[in-house]
Design an enzyme around this catalytic site. Structure first.
Site, PDB file in Angstrom:
ATOM      1  N   ASP A  13       0.815  -1.228   0.000  1.00 16.18           N
ATOM      2  CA  ASP A  13       0.000   0.000   0.000  1.00 16.18           C
ATOM      3  C   ASP A  13       0.841   1.268   0.000  1.00 16.18           C
ATOM      4  O   ASP A  13       0.445   2.288   0.565  1.00 16.18           O
ATOM      5  CB  ASP A  13      -0.953   0.024   1.220  1.00 16.18           C
ATOM      6  N   GLU A  14       1.981   1.227  -0.654  1.00 18.73           N
ATOM      7  CA  GLU A  14       2.868   2.401  -0.662  1.00 18.73           C
ATOM      8  C   GLU A  14       2.453   3.427  -1.713  1.00 18.73           C
ATOM      9  O   GLU A  14       3.021   4.521  -1.761  1.00 18.73           O
ATOM     10  CB  GLU A  14       4.326   1.984  -0.934  1.00 18.73           C
ATOM     11  N   LYS A  16       2.025   2.321  -5.130  1.00 22.12           N
ATOM     12  CA  LYS A  16       2.681   1.845  -6.357  1.00 22.12           C
ATOM     13  C   LYS A  16       1.826   2.114  -7.591  1.00 22.12           C
ATOM     14  O   LYS A  16       2.332   2.506  -8.639  1.00 22.12           O
ATOM     15  CB  LYS A  16       2.942   0.323  -6.243  1.00 22.12           C
ATOM     16  N   GLY A  40      -4.238  -4.142  -3.970  1.00 22.68           N
ATOM     17  CA  GLY A  40      -5.277  -3.149  -4.206  1.00 22.68           C
ATOM     18  C   GLY A  40      -4.600  -1.860  -4.613  1.00 22.68           C
ATOM     19  O   GLY A  40      -3.935  -1.232  -3.798  1.00 22.68           O
ATOM     20  N   HIS A  41      -4.704  -1.488  -5.869  1.00 13.95           N
ATOM     21  CA  HIS A  41      -3.989  -0.323  -6.368  1.00 13.95           C
ATOM     22  C   HIS A  41      -4.990   0.733  -6.838  1.00 13.95           C
ATOM     23  O   HIS A  41      -5.874   0.441  -7.635  1.00 13.95           O
ATOM     24  CB  HIS A  41      -3.052  -0.724  -7.513  1.00 13.95           C
ATOM     25  N   THR A  42      -4.836   1.946  -6.328  1.00 14.67           N
ATOM     26  CA  THR A  42      -5.748   3.023  -6.707  1.00 14.67           C
ATOM     27  C   THR A  42      -5.052   3.939  -7.701  1.00 14.67           C
ATOM     28  O   THR A  42      -3.946   4.410  -7.448  1.00 14.67           O
ATOM     29  CB  THR A  42      -6.175   3.839  -5.472  1.00 14.67           C
ATOM     30  N   GLN A 220       2.235  -5.896  -3.328  1.00 16.47           N
ATOM     31  CA  GLN A 220       2.686  -6.113  -1.945  1.00 16.47           C
ATOM     32  C   GLN A 220       3.958  -5.293  -1.675  1.00 16.47           C
ATOM     33  O   GLN A 220       4.180  -4.293  -2.317  1.00 16.47           O
ATOM     34  CB  GLN A 220       2.914  -7.604  -1.647  1.00 16.47           C
ATOM     35  N   THR A 235       3.219 -12.516   2.807  1.00 19.57           N
ATOM     36  CA  THR A 235       2.422 -13.088   1.740  1.00 19.57           C
ATOM     37  C   THR A 235       3.201 -14.279   1.166  1.00 19.57           C
ATOM     38  O   THR A 235       4.330 -14.542   1.586  1.00 19.57           O
ATOM     39  CB  THR A 235       2.078 -12.015   0.673  1.00 19.57           C
ATOM     40  N   ARG A 299     -10.143  -2.937   5.428  1.00 13.61           N
ATOM     41  CA  ARG A 299      -9.682  -2.908   6.821  1.00 13.61           C
ATOM     42  C   ARG A 299      -8.929  -1.601   7.117  1.00 13.61           C
ATOM     43  O   ARG A 299      -8.233  -1.071   6.257  1.00 13.61           O
ATOM     44  CB  ARG A 299      -8.727  -4.091   7.089  1.00 13.61           C
ATOM     45  N   ARG A 327       2.761  10.238  -0.420  1.00 13.37           N
ATOM     46  CA  ARG A 327       1.961  10.783   0.684  1.00 13.37           C
ATOM     47  C   ARG A 327       2.710  11.813   1.526  1.00 13.37           C
ATOM     48  O   ARG A 327       2.434  11.935   2.722  1.00 13.37           O
ATOM     49  CB  ARG A 327       1.499   9.658   1.610  1.00 13.37           C
TER      50      ARG A 327
HETATM   51  P1  IMO Z   1      -0.634  -4.010  -2.364  1.00 17.40           P
HETATM   52  O1  IMO Z   1      -0.242  -4.500  -3.716  1.00 17.40           O
HETATM   53  C1  IMO Z   1      -0.879  -4.511   1.954  1.00 17.40           C
HETATM   54  C2  IMO Z   1      -0.963  -8.633   3.468  1.00 17.40           C
HETATM   55  C3  IMO Z   1      -2.239  -9.085   4.127  1.00 17.40           C
HETATM   56  C4  IMO Z   1      -1.691 -10.044   5.160  1.00 17.40           C
HETATM   57  C5  IMO Z   1      -0.523 -10.709   4.414  1.00 17.40           C
HETATM   58  C6  IMO Z   1      -0.874 -12.056   3.804  1.00 17.40           C
HETATM   59  O2  IMO Z   1      -1.927  -3.258  -2.333  1.00 17.40           O
HETATM   60  O3  IMO Z   1       0.493  -3.270  -1.731  1.00 17.40           O
HETATM   61  P2  IMO Z   1      -2.286 -12.747   1.661  1.00 17.40           P
HETATM   62  O4  IMO Z   1      -3.749 -12.508   1.329  1.00 17.40           O
HETATM   63  O5  IMO Z   1      -1.350 -12.143   0.682  1.00 17.40           O
HETATM   64  O6  IMO Z   1      -1.977 -14.187   1.941  1.00 17.40           O
HETATM   65  O7  IMO Z   1      -2.076 -11.973   3.077  1.00 17.40           O
HETATM   66  O8  IMO Z   1      -0.157  -9.801   3.387  1.00 17.40           O
HETATM   67  N1  IMO Z   1      -1.099  -8.103   2.099  1.00 17.40           N
HETATM   68  C7  IMO Z   1      -1.051  -6.797   1.787  1.00 17.40           C
HETATM   69  N2  IMO Z   1      -0.928  -5.708   2.580  1.00 17.40           N
HETATM   70  N3  IMO Z   1      -0.909  -4.366   0.606  1.00 17.40           N
HETATM   71  C8  IMO Z   1      -1.008  -5.445  -0.199  1.00 17.40           C
HETATM   72  O9  IMO Z   1      -0.925  -5.350  -1.538  1.00 17.40           O
HETATM   73  C9  IMO Z   1      -1.112  -6.737   0.381  1.00 17.40           C
HETATM   74  N4  IMO Z   1      -1.232  -7.982  -0.110  1.00 17.40           N
HETATM   75  C10 IMO Z   1      -1.197  -8.812   0.945  1.00 17.40           C
HETATM   76  O10 IMO Z   1      -2.937  -8.016   4.722  1.00 17.40           O
HETATM   77  O11 IMO Z   1      -1.141  -9.331   6.245  1.00 17.40           O
HETATM   78 MG    MG Z   2      -2.830  -1.545  -1.840  1.00 19.85          MG
END
Ligand code: IMO
Ligand code: MG
Length: 425
Positions: A13-14, A16, A40-42, A220, A235, A299, A327
């Site tokens: 969630d940086e 990207k 989740g990418h906005t 991620q 993950t 969340r 940000r």
């Molecule tokens: P983006 O691409 C933030 C976290 C989940 C959980 C852990 C494992 O938006 O940066 P998983 O469903 O992958 O098995 O969950 O990883 N997680 C993320 N946290 N941004 C994400 O993606 C994430 N994808 C997985 O919250 O802690």
């Molecule tokens: Mg995200």
């Protein structure tokens, strides 16, 4: 500079997606290499707001080819939804025939496994990503290309589904999945997706051979990496730079650079150690101001100060040549901003990121503070517009992490971006 990777440097969630959309103007190919629709990418630009989970964030540019690499796990229902919502044609989107499928039983198992972990739950996104990677490694997975060979799939699927149902019912006491329903789904997926399924490594190689820019899109973040992250609260893939090569089928000589995307502070979703976490009012203030709620699960994200120890570690395991700071504007108006420069663990100071989650959980951050600034940094696009306070903060980040800040995001819109040094030069 043909291949350039943009990688999440913290816990995801940086921002990207926003950066990829900005950079894609000058790229022929945008390629994802790991993860699935746990991302989740906005993306916000003049065409609107796009919430993307699986397709790359270059889809808003008509000239760009978007690639889902073999290292990604693909839920075809999500893919079809995103293709439909964004009107994507095979000229603009290709999916690797070697990517693995997220099947309905993976989603069921993700939930059952989390329930069984009880207090030790990871807080997964529940999208079946982990169980799909488990099957890939245990050689029980189904690849996207197999959708094109229904006869072969009809032979493999009954055995796999029977095994999964034994696990679901006998170990977890869950309800079994239905083989016929799954087979019908695979037929639907095959008919709707066949035109998108391709050996994407050729596509990437062709672009690189023509000296066209290829942006490698991270999902991620490094601290969620299966090998380098805060295991077991990670993950199930490799978001770090190594994952780009296996996840796309390309070689390192194609690389022009690797940038890490860092928020000006930190967030984390789900469980696991988070040394700089801010509890109480200050964290709530950032969460509300910046809308720090997950794009995928909704969340509330946990909020923390910038963690320089984790950032330096992330830079090292990825070989970052630059930082992209997002940000920054969220920190406008603070009296004081803290940066963690070391940890104290069991009374001993260290600048090393511990290997295990239990030790990291005991780490007490050692902070340095910089004075805040009252001027707005929102939407500034030129280095000379950065106020002295914000400049001092960016300088401090460079000093702590040891690499230059090349791009700063000053708002969610594509145009709210300040380039200090062009990444694709
Ligand atoms: P983006 O691409 C933030 C976290 C989940 C959980 C852990 C494992 O938006 O940066 P998983 O469903 O992958 O098995 O969950 O990883 N997680 C993320 N946290 N941004 C994400 O993606 C994430 N994808 C997985 O919250 O802690
Ligand atoms: Mg995200």
């Amino acid at each position: 500079m043909p291949a350039y990777a943009v990688i999440g440097a913290q816990w995801g969630d940086e921002g990207k997606g926003k950066i990829i959309d900005f950079l894609a103007e000058n790229a022929a190919v945008i390629a994802r290499y790991s993860g699935g629709n746990n991302a989740g990418h906005t993306v916000i630009n003049d065409a609107g707001t796009f919430k993307l989970h699986l397709v790359p964030s270059g889809i808003c540019w008509p000239h760009a080819m978007n690639v889902i690499g073999n290292g990604v796990v693909v839920d075809p229902e999500v893919l079809l939804k995103e293709i439909g919502e964004n009107d994507l044609a095979p000229e603009r989107l290709a999916v690797s025939d070697r990517a693995h499928l997220i099947m309905p039983y993976h989603i069921v198992l993700d939930e059952l496994e989390e329930k069984r972990r009880g207090n030790a739950a990871i807080g997964t996104t529940g999208r079946g990503v982990g169980p799909a990677y488990v099957d890939k490694v245990s050689r029980q997975g189904i690849r996207v290309g197999e959708l094109l060979d229904p006869e072969d799939l009809a032979m493999r699927l009954p055995e796999i589904v029977a095994f999964k149902n034994e696990v679901i019912t006998k170990i977890y006491g869950g309800d079994p999945v239905d083989l016929d329903e799954i087979f019908a789904l695979t037929n639907k997926w095959a008919s709707k997706l066949s035109a998108f399924i391709r050996p994407v490594e050729n596509l990437v190689a062709d672009a690189l051979n023509k000296d066209e820019n290829v942006i490698i899109e991270g999902a991620q973040g490094a601290l969620l990496d299966l090998d380098h992250g805060t295991y077991p609260y990670v993950t199930s893939s490799n978001p770090t730079v190594g994952g780009t090569l296996t996840g796309l089928g390309m070689g390192p000589s194609s690389y022009g650079g690797v940038a890490g995307v860092f928020k000006a502070y930190c967030t984390r979703v789900g469980s696991g150690p988070f040394p700089t976490e801010i509890h109480g009012d200050q964290g709530d203030r950032i969460r509300e101001m910046a809308g720090e709620f997950g794009v995928t699960t909704g969340r509330a994200r946990r909020i923390g100060w910038f963690d320089g120890v984790a950032a330096k570690y992330s830079a090292r395991v990825n070989g970052f040549d630059g930082m992209i700071i997002t940000r920054l504007d969220t920190l406008d108006g603070w009296d004081e901003i803290k940066i963690c420069v070391a940890y104290e663990i069991d009374g001993v100071p260290t600048d090393q990121f511990p290997v295990d989650a239990v030790t990291l959980d005991r780490a007490e951050p050692i902070y340095e503070s910089v004075a805040g600034w009252s001027e707005s940094t929102r939407a500034i696009t030129k280095p000379e517009q950065i106020n002295p306070g914000a400049k001092a903060y960016l300088d401090k980040l460079e000093e702590v992490v040891g690499i230059p800040v090349k791009v700063v995001s000053t708002g969610p819109h594509r145009n709210e971006t300040l380039v200090i040094q062009d990444l694709l030069d």
